[in-house]
Write a protein that holds these residues in place. Sequence first.
Motif, short mmCIF file in Angstrom:
data_model
loop_
_atom_site.label_atom_id
_atom_site.label_comp_id
_atom_site.label_asym_id
_atom_site.label_seq_id
_atom_site.Cartn_x
_atom_site.Cartn_y
_atom_site.Cartn_z
N LEU A 92 0.81 -1.22 0.00
CA LEU A 92 0.00 0.00 0.00
C LEU A 92 0.84 1.27 0.00
N GLY A 93 2.14 1.14 -0.30
CA GLY A 93 2.99 2.31 -0.48
C GLY A 93 3.62 2.83 0.78
N ALA A 94 3.70 2.04 1.83
CA ALA A 94 4.37 2.46 3.06
C ALA A 94 5.60 1.57 3.26
N GLU A 95 6.37 1.94 4.29
CA GLU A 95 7.57 1.13 4.60
C GLU A 95 7.32 0.12 5.72
N GLU A 96 6.49 0.50 6.70
CA GLU A 96 6.29 -0.36 7.86
C GLU A 96 4.89 -0.14 8.41
N LEU A 97 4.34 -1.17 8.93
CA LEU A 97 2.97 -1.11 9.45
C LEU A 97 2.98 -1.58 10.90
N LEU A 98 2.45 -0.73 11.81
CA LEU A 98 2.33 -1.09 13.23
C LEU A 98 0.85 -1.21 13.59
N LEU A 99 0.52 -2.25 14.36
CA LEU A 99 -0.86 -2.46 14.80
C LEU A 99 -0.92 -2.46 16.32
N PHE A 100 -1.88 -1.67 16.84
CA PHE A 100 -2.09 -1.60 18.29
C PHE A 100 -3.55 -1.92 18.60
N VAL A 101 -3.78 -2.51 19.78
CA VAL A 101 -5.13 -2.85 20.23
C VAL A 101 -5.32 -2.28 21.63
N ARG A 102 -6.46 -1.59 21.81
CA ARG A 102 -6.74 -1.01 23.14
C ARG A 102 -7.27 -2.11 24.06
N ASP A 103 -6.54 -2.33 25.14
CA ASP A 103 -6.95 -3.36 26.11
C ASP A 103 -8.12 -2.82 26.93
N PRO A 104 -9.27 -3.51 26.92
CA PRO A 104 -10.45 -2.98 27.63
C PRO A 104 -10.29 -3.00 29.15
N GLU A 105 -9.38 -3.85 29.67
CA GLU A 105 -9.23 -3.93 31.11
C GLU A 105 -8.43 -2.75 31.65
N VAL A 106 -7.32 -2.40 30.97
CA VAL A 106 -6.47 -1.31 31.46
C VAL A 106 -6.66 -0.01 30.69
N LEU A 114 6.14 9.05 19.05
CA LEU A 114 5.19 7.99 18.73
C LEU A 114 4.19 7.83 19.86
N ARG A 115 4.65 7.93 21.09
CA ARG A 115 3.72 7.79 22.22
C ARG A 115 2.72 8.95 22.22
N THR A 116 3.22 10.12 21.86
CA THR A 116 2.30 11.28 21.80
C THR A 116 1.24 11.08 20.72
N LEU A 117 1.67 10.56 19.55
CA LEU A 117 0.72 10.28 18.48
C LEU A 117 -0.34 9.28 18.93
N LEU A 118 0.07 8.23 19.61
CA LEU A 118 -0.88 7.21 20.05
C LEU A 118 -1.86 7.76 21.08
N LYS A 119 -1.40 8.70 21.93
CA LYS A 119 -2.31 9.30 22.90
C LYS A 119 -3.41 10.09 22.20
N ARG A 120 -3.04 10.76 21.09
CA ARG A 120 -4.04 11.56 20.36
C ARG A 120 -5.09 10.69 19.70
N CYS A 121 -4.79 9.39 19.54
CA CYS A 121 -5.73 8.50 18.84
C CYS A 121 -7.00 8.27 19.62
N SER A 122 -7.04 8.67 20.88
CA SER A 122 -8.26 8.49 21.66
C SER A 122 -9.31 9.54 21.33
N GLN A 123 -8.87 10.67 20.62
CA GLN A 123 -9.84 11.71 20.26
C GLN A 123 -10.09 11.79 18.76
N PRO A 161 -11.79 1.63 16.61
CA PRO A 161 -11.75 0.92 17.91
C PRO A 161 -12.13 -0.55 17.76
N PRO A 162 -11.38 -1.43 18.40
CA PRO A 162 -10.30 -1.12 19.36
C PRO A 162 -8.92 -1.07 18.72
N VAL A 163 -8.85 -0.93 17.35
CA VAL A 163 -7.58 -1.06 16.65
C VAL A 163 -7.07 0.31 16.23
N VAL A 164 -5.73 0.48 16.32
CA VAL A 164 -5.05 1.65 15.76
C VAL A 164 -3.97 1.13 14.83
#
Length: 542
Positions: A30-44, A63-72, A96-99
């Motif tokens: 799809l024209g990118a170099e790397e793909l990262l997948l994250f899942v929001r844990d419903p417990e924590v 990267l952590r700052t970017l992931l924090k913004r994903c909640s909005q 949700p629950p995937v980023v």
Amino acid sequence: MSSVNTLELVARLCNIEERPAAARALAVHLGAEELLLFVRDPEVGALLPAPGFPQTVRGGLSLRTLLKRCSQETLLRDEVEFPPGELRAAIAIVQPPVVLVALSQRGNSPDPAPFQSFMPILAALFAAEHMTGIALAQAANAREMVVRFEALAMAVEAARAEASSLNAELRSQDRQKDEFLAMLGHELRNPLAALTNAVTLLGRKGVPQALLTRLVDGMSRQVGQLSRLVNDLLDVSRVSRGRIHLQPAEWSLAEVLSDSLQEIDPLVRERHHKVIEDIDPLLMVFADRLRLLQIFGNLLSNAAKYTPEGGTLRLKSVRRDNEVLVELRDDGIGIAAEVLPKVFDLFAQAPESLSQARGGLGIGLTLVKRLVELHGGRIDLASDGLNCGTTVRVWLPLHTAAPVDSGRQVAGVAATGSTRQLRVLIVDDNKDAADTLQHLLEGSGHSVVSVYGAYDALEMAASEKFDLILLDIGLPVMNGAEVARRLRTSGVSVGRIVAVSGFGEVIPNRDADVVHFDERFVKPVSFDALQDLLRRTGAAKT
């Protein structure tokens, strides 16, 4: 760009083992170099790397700052350090629950639309994985609970079986207790009845001398029986609590066995038994003679009681290595197989013992076993069943010293000569006991004074000199041990102080108090023992 290839690569993400390789292939596709997948844990509530990806992310603070913004937001563009020190273009797509984070070179950000097209599939995939994980965990918990419940059920069943066994044992012990109490009542009432009748007859006028002699003999036998019953009860209690202290000395086993046979001679004669002896005269033991007499007297008495008239008792002693073996065989009623394993249990008796009324409290063999073990020996009992006789074997440590000369002094007992007149003080709060003992001693030619309290005893001992003080322990106000201590420490000249106690011990749990006494006797004291005490006291006086 082929949608079929895209779906195939997305499908490969379903396999956890292939997930990192499929993600890299999908990113390039799809024209990118790397793909990262994250899942929001419903417990924590935190974003975590998807299962199958490395759980330690190489990205830095950006990267952590970017992931924090994903909640909005659902679509974000930015530059992040990945790895730290290397800036790369990043788009973050949220379903949700995937980023999903697609990384590429700076200034070459891919189109997010293709990624957005399969985000619902990824969201459903990871939601399903999460639910599957929960289900598997619940299933594992359920299996563990089943195992625990099965173990608990087995434990409950075992506890129920044990409780049932204990209840049966308690019922058996309760039954044995009732039988013992019934037997105790029987054994106590018989001599008491004989004594009551004798006392009534003695109270009448003009009792013939022949009858008077028979009454006195009978009363002596019945008092002896009562004393043996009480002593057996006290002894088994003391042995159980470790309160019996042996007084061992060198003894000829043949002499001990001869004395034990002499003790049961009246019963043997009455029942016309034949006694066959095979006793080694050279065997020696280092033991408490009184306790040995108690052991073998009990065993011989049992054999005589439970052997029918005209039966045979066989007694022999032999050496076995470093032990002596005493074997007693009879051709009596024997012991049933179901009773045999319990013959040494406290209060254990065969069911027929009450109806046969042969006497005894069912504690004799218990006491014998414990006394034998106190001497470092062992005992066993065998029988082929009812009416097949019984064999008892007692092993004791062999003492290899030279045999004791029967004509010399034994175990520190002084040779006794004629009795000298002694001045004796009797101290007992039981007036009848004190007065009758005084009459006995006066009848033997001694000068005797009786007092009935501790302070009277101290006053009398301070005003007159006595060769012997017979001092009861259980005095009111001040016990006999304290009286003895005061006499010994007051400077008053006193002779021998002998404790006369109804306690098995002088004072329960206070054995140190015996240091103030020269000797100790347990009530009732036999007249023979008193005569021996008086002879020894007279001999010491000279």
